[in-house]
Motif scaffolding. Structure first.
Motif, PDB file in Angstrom:
ATOM      1  N   ALA A   1      48.998  43.594  33.013  1.00 52.39           N
ATOM      2  CA  ALA A   1      48.444  44.836  32.474  1.00 52.39           C
ATOM      3  C   ALA A   1      47.064  44.600  31.868  1.00 52.39           C
ATOM      4  O   ALA A   1      46.144  45.412  32.061  1.00 52.39           O
ATOM      5  CB  ALA A   1      49.396  45.428  31.432  1.00 52.39           C
ATOM      6  N   VAL A   2      46.900  43.516  31.155  1.00 57.48           N
ATOM      7  CA  VAL A   2      45.600  43.195  30.555  1.00 57.48           C
ATOM      8  C   VAL A   2      44.565  42.952  31.649  1.00 57.48           C
ATOM      9  O   VAL A   2      43.443  43.477  31.586  1.00 57.48           O
ATOM     10  CB  VAL A   2      45.714  41.971  29.618  1.00 57.48           C
ATOM     11  CG1 VAL A   2      44.339  41.438  29.227  1.00 57.48           C
ATOM     12  CG2 VAL A   2      46.524  42.331  28.380  1.00 57.48           C
ATOM     13  N   LEU A   3      44.931  42.194  32.668  1.00 57.26           N
ATOM     14  CA  LEU A   3      44.000  41.928  33.765  1.00 57.26           C
ATOM     15  C   LEU A   3      43.643  43.214  34.515  1.00 57.26           C
ATOM     16  O   LEU A   3      42.483  43.425  34.886  1.00 57.26           O
ATOM     17  CB  LEU A   3      44.593  40.903  34.729  1.00 57.26           C
ATOM     18  CG  LEU A   3      44.699  39.473  34.195  1.00 57.26           C
ATOM     19  CD1 LEU A   3      45.467  38.596  35.178  1.00 57.26           C
ATOM     20  CD2 LEU A   3      43.322  38.899  33.912  1.00 57.26           C
ATOM     21  N   ARG A   4      44.612  44.082  34.721  1.00 54.08           N
ATOM     22  CA  ARG A   4      44.360  45.360  35.390  1.00 54.08           C
ATOM     23  C   ARG A   4      43.396  46.216  34.567  1.00 54.08           C
ATOM     24  O   ARG A   4      42.443  46.790  35.089  1.00 54.08           O
ATOM     25  CB  ARG A   4      45.682  46.093  35.629  1.00 54.08           C
ATOM     26  CG  ARG A   4      45.584  47.322  36.491  1.00 54.08           C
ATOM     27  CD  ARG A   4      46.936  47.952  36.848  1.00 54.08           C
ATOM     28  NE  ARG A   4      47.959  47.856  35.824  1.00 54.08           N
ATOM     29  CZ  ARG A   4      49.008  47.014  35.837  1.00 54.08           C
ATOM     30  NH1 ARG A   4      49.170  46.172  36.841  1.00 54.08           N
ATOM     31  NH2 ARG A   4      49.890  47.013  34.864  1.00 54.08           N
TER      32      ARG A   4
ATOM     33  N   SER B   1      38.052  48.460  33.618  1.00 50.48           N
ATOM     34  CA  SER B   1      36.911  48.604  32.703  1.00 50.48           C
ATOM     35  C   SER B   1      35.639  48.077  33.361  1.00 50.48           C
ATOM     36  O   SER B   1      34.564  48.674  33.235  1.00 50.48           O
ATOM     37  CB  SER B   1      37.158  47.848  31.410  1.00 50.48           C
ATOM     38  OG  SER B   1      38.220  48.411  30.702  1.00 50.48           O
ATOM     39  N   HIS B   2      35.764  46.961  34.038  1.00 55.49           N
ATOM     40  CA  HIS B   2      34.618  46.366  34.732  1.00 55.49           C
ATOM     41  C   HIS B   2      34.116  47.286  35.845  1.00 55.49           C
ATOM     42  O   HIS B   2      32.912  47.485  36.017  1.00 55.49           O
ATOM     43  CB  HIS B   2      34.997  44.996  35.291  1.00 55.49           C
ATOM     44  CG  HIS B   2      33.886  44.300  35.988  1.00 55.49           C
ATOM     45  ND1 HIS B   2      32.709  43.958  35.359  1.00 55.49           N
ATOM     46  CD2 HIS B   2      33.760  43.867  37.268  1.00 55.49           C
ATOM     47  CE1 HIS B   2      31.916  43.365  36.229  1.00 55.49           C
ATOM     48  NE2 HIS B   2      32.540  43.294  37.409  1.00 55.49           N
ATOM     49  N   LEU B   3      35.048  47.885  36.594  1.00 51.15           N
ATOM     50  CA  LEU B   3      34.649  48.812  37.665  1.00 51.15           C
ATOM     51  C   LEU B   3      33.998  50.077  37.113  1.00 51.15           C
ATOM     52  O   LEU B   3      33.029  50.590  37.677  1.00 51.15           O
ATOM     53  CB  LEU B   3      35.875  49.185  38.509  1.00 51.15           C
ATOM     54  CG  LEU B   3      36.408  48.106  39.443  1.00 51.15           C
ATOM     55  CD1 LEU B   3      37.694  48.566  40.099  1.00 51.15           C
ATOM     56  CD2 LEU B   3      35.381  47.734  40.498  1.00 51.15           C
ATOM     57  N   ALA B   4      34.537  50.568  35.999  1.00 48.29           N
ATOM     58  CA  ALA B   4      33.996  51.781  35.398  1.00 48.29           C
ATOM     59  C   ALA B   4      32.575  51.538  34.847  1.00 48.29           C
ATOM     60  O   ALA B   4      31.736  52.427  34.867  1.00 48.29           O
ATOM     61  CB  ALA B   4      34.910  52.272  34.276  1.00 48.29           C
TER      62      ALA B   4
END
Length: 147
Positions: free
Chosen positions: A134-137, A142-145
């Motif tokens: 869940a943290v990695l997802r 967040s990185h994509l956004a």
């Protein structure tokens, strides 16, 4: 996650019996409590051994129905691993796999503070893995956004 955290989450009572307990009583206890093992403790509270279904089957194979008249000290495993509450799950999983033990007493000093099954350990490890995923997802989203 430590074993102490699993024990707190489990919040169950510790079921143990003295070495003089008849095997028939151990069998009845395991059935009534729906448990796979009973830790055998000395008068001073230290762990003397453990009896699981495996030891009961072995005793029945060796002694037939007379096994029910034996005492827990007669069939218990005495050379068993014990772990501390601050032990890490990975270490315990490895130890249980290598020793082929499905139940392990958790001791603080000489005192029994709990019993964990391989099922308890696997469930806790799955929880850890799900949390890590869940943290990695969330990090990936967040990185994509941000991009």
């Amino acid at each position: 996650m430590s074993l102490d955290q699993i024990l707190r989450r489990k919040a169950g009572r510790i079921i143990s019996r003295p070495p003089t307990t008849p095997v028939s009583e151990i069998v009845n206890l395991m059935r009534a409590e729906n448990i796979g093992a009973v830790v055998i403790v000395r008068i001073d509270g230290s762990v003397a051994g453990i009896i699981s279904e495996r030891e009961i089957v072995a005793a029945l194979n060796k002694h037939g129905s007379a096994a029910m008249q034996l005492f827990s000290r007669d069939i218990m495993i005495t050379d068993l691993p014990q772990v501390r509450p601050d032990e890490k799950i990975h270490n315990v999983m490895t130890m249980m796999t290598l020793s082929r033990m499905r139940h392990v007493p958790v001791v603080d000093g000489r005192n029994l503070v709990g019993v964990l099954s391989i099922g308890d350990i696997v469930a806790a490890r799955l929880d850890e893995t799900n949390m890590e995923n869940a943290v990695l997802r969330d990090m990936a989203l967040s990185h994509l956004a941000a991009a």
